[in-house]
Scaffold this active site. Structure first.
Site, PDB file in Angstrom:
ATOM      1  N   CYS A   1      -2.334 -42.472 -29.390  1.00 19.17           N
ATOM      2  CA  CYS A   1      -2.464 -42.820 -30.795  1.00 19.17           C
ATOM      3  C   CYS A   1      -3.880 -42.549 -31.282  1.00 19.17           C
ATOM      4  CB  CYS A   1      -2.113 -44.272 -31.074  1.00 19.17           C
ATOM      5  SG  CYS A   1      -0.502 -44.782 -30.501  1.00 19.17           S
TER       6      CYS A   1
ATOM      7  N   LYS B   1      -3.277 -37.504 -24.152  1.00 17.77           N
ATOM      8  CA  LYS B   1      -4.514 -37.093 -23.486  1.00 17.77           C
ATOM      9  C   LYS B   1      -5.305 -38.297 -23.007  1.00 17.77           C
ATOM     10  CE  LYS B   1      -7.762 -34.162 -22.302  1.00 17.77           C
ATOM     11  NZ  LYS B   1      -7.542 -33.241 -21.192  1.00 17.77           N
TER      12      LYS B   1
END
Length: 602
Positions: A2, A597
């Site tokens: 997010c 990531k």
């Protein structure tokens, strides 16, 4: 996981939010949204899918204040109703949130009876709670926010807007990254400095359980009890050109190609003009004082720790243990009397590792963070930091950070060993050997077409594959298998070659791809025996070997490098294998499904 972007006091708010969210795409997401205010007018826009789909819906949306969010589903499916920003019951308050609220169901039952919810997220519960305290209980916005923060348990980064006061964004965080960006006549909020690199290089940290009142011309930091906190700004050394793809089709390919340059940057960063290795003396002493080193990491960084274990032990004369951060966070094993924790994290924000670091700090255990991001949470909260100097890594699948982690730990091991008078460390010409590694990588990168052809033949239609190796090559096999599975969706496992006969060989059948790694002269013939075993059962074999152990039948042959550094050069062809396998399956190389990531929730 997010991302949050916010801006107050800029007439280009919509553009800033969209571009900021684009720069956070690498973190992973499944939906996105923005809320923009222009005086009394406000606009809430959401979309499932990519930022491009959200951007297409924002034509004509203008304002001076706004918040934006990329969502990775943790509570509720990826739908527009569940996408952020979320509104309170009366729609006066608007909130974006990263993290997980652990007691959201208790809050809903105790405080929000009769409220109407559009989605299934914990964030919507939070904004309704704030709205209740302000509108139903008569508290000021600030007091309502504080009261909610005292009730909410879990990890969070919040950015809140009151539609009746468009000149301020209220911010709070706990165990989730969030920064303030300082502009000229306006200010910003972001999960990552990269989101605001076009706007500013001046940032302000927010510590856990702090509330910040952000206006166009001021930033006020408080604790949850209203006590003011002084906070200086810092300059983030980021270059806008570093985060573009340039002429590359994908970030991953660009980052693979950057690895020789990264090796040379590390040489510059950790040596003096005379070519001597230079590491902070306090870090060297921390390692010398330890009777055991514990490396804590996750995913690719965990594999980098394994690849560095032998080197660290032999050069520092100190035992090294590896731990998976997510396991240690809930069950730390019996430790030695004088431990040193080394945290490896590309982002410096890995929530599982931070959970362990918090416990280490409480126990008084010295800690070192090896990270690519200066000013990150793990960097700030550990006693010491070593930077990777790899530049921003955007692709979800880590490549250059992995090789930089091993190289950085090599500099650490060399420096400590020299300080201890270790003969192996004194004989290890790291600058020379790492220069050879950079040349070896460049040679491998020049063979892309050959590697691509072999990958197309071996992996284009398969559903399963195996990597095998012994010694250091086994650790590379672990990383190689992760790289292949996470972006191509091929079920791939990395095994110690000697373990094949203990069960895994039962999975080998006609046409099964097996990729074998060979770099150690002592172990290579044993691995070749395993290659014969799987070939006899119908496996299709691809061999990657260093010149010192290569045979004419090997598929990919690499320049021989120092054994301590062989995982760096050996992993590069496997990165290309993963890249080309994914490319020829028509998949998104940079943004694999279900992955983020930076994993900022536990």
């Amino acid at each position: 996981m997010c991302g949050i972007v916010g801006v107050v006091g800029n007439t280009n708010a919509t553009d800033i939010l969209i571009q900021g969210l684009e720069k956070l795409e690498y973190r992973g997401y499944d939906s996105a949204g923005i809320f923009v205010l222009d005086g009394a007018d406000n606009h809430l826009v959401k979309a499932v899918g990519r930022i491009a789909e959200l951007s297409a819906k924002t034509a004509g949306v203008e304002g001076t204040t706004g918040i934006g969010h990329t969502r990775w589903a943790t509570h509720g499916k990826p739908t527009e109703d569940n996408a952020h920003p979320h509104r309170s019951e009366t729609e006066r308050f608007v909130l974006v949130h990263n993290g997980v609220i652990e007691n959201y169901l208790e809050i809903k039952e105790e405080y929000l009876a009769g409220h109407h919810f559009k989605g299934q997220t914990d964030t919507e519960i939070a904004v309704h709670l704030i709205g209740k305290f302000a509108e139903e209980d008569g508290l000021s916005v600030l007091e309502a926010f504080k009261k909610a923060l005292h009730i909410i348990r879990g990890s969070y980064a919040f950015a809140l807007i009151d539609s009746e006061n468009p000149d301020v964004i209220y911010v709070a965080k706990n165990k989730s990254p969030l920064l303030i960006g300082l502009g000229e006549g306006y200010n910003m909020v972001c999960s990552d400095a990269m989101a605001m690199i076009r706007e500013t290089n001046q940032y302000m940290e927010i510590h856990d359980q702090e509330l910040v009142i952000v206006k166009a011309d001021s930033v006020e930091v408080q604790d949850y009890d209203g006590n003011s906190r002084e906070r200086a700004s810092y300059t983030a050394e980021l270059d806008l050109s570093d985060i573009g793809k340039g002429t590359y089709p994908y970030y991953m390919l660009k980052e693979i190609d950057e690895q020789p340059t990264v090796m040379r940057k590390l040489i510059q960063a950790y040596t003096d003009d005379a070519g001597q290795v230079v590491i902070d003396p306090a870090i060297i002493k921390a390692v010398q004082d330890a009777d055991r080193i514990y490396i804590l990491a996750a995913g690719t960084s965990y594999h980098a720790g394994f690849a560095s274990k032998k080197m660290l032990e032999e050069l520092t004369d100190t035992p090294v243990e590896l731990g998976i951060s997510s396991e240690w966070g809930y069950g730390m094993p019996l430790l030695s009397k004088k431990p040193l924790f080394i945290f490896i994290s590309q982002s410096g924000e890995t929530a599982d590792s931070r959970q362990v670091l918090v416990k280490a700090n409480e126990m008084g255990i010295p800690s070192l963070t090896v990270t690519n991001v200066p000013g990150s949470t793990l960097s700030r909260e550990a006693n010491y930091t070593m930077l990777l100097h790899a530049g921003p890594e955007i692709a979800v699948a880590s490549t250059k950070a992995y090789t930089a982690q091993i190289a950085a730990l090599a500099f650490l091991a060399k420096a400590v060993g020299e300080a201890n008078g270790n003969a192996k460390a004194q004989a290890f010409d790291l600058v020379h050997e790492l220069s050879i590694v950079a040349q070896s990588i460049e040679s491998t990168l020049s063979e892309k077409e050959t590697i691509e052809a072999k990958v197309r033949e071996l992996l284009e239609t398969t559903r399963n594959a195996f990597y095998i190796g012994r010694g250091q090559d086994y650790y590379v096999a672990m990383e190689a298998s992760l790289k292949l599975k996470e972006i191509s969706y091929i079920q791939c496992e990395g095994f110690a070659a000697g373990e094949l006969k203990h069960g895994t060989i039962a999975l080998i059948e006609e046409g099964t791809p097996v990729l074998a790694l060979l770099s150690d002269p002592v172990l290579a013939n044993h691995t070749r025996g395993n290659i014969q075993e799987v070939a006899a059962r119908g496996a299709k074999v691809l061999t990657i070997a260093e010149e010192n152990v290569a045979k004419d039948t090997d598929d990919i042959v690499l320049t021989t490098v120092h054994p301590y550094l062989s995982p760096i050069s050996m992993v590069v062809p496997t990165q290309l294998v993963a890249y080309f396998a994914t490319l020829h399956r028509g998949l998104d190389v940079d943004k694999p499904r279900n992955l983020a990531k930076s994993v900022t929730v536990e």
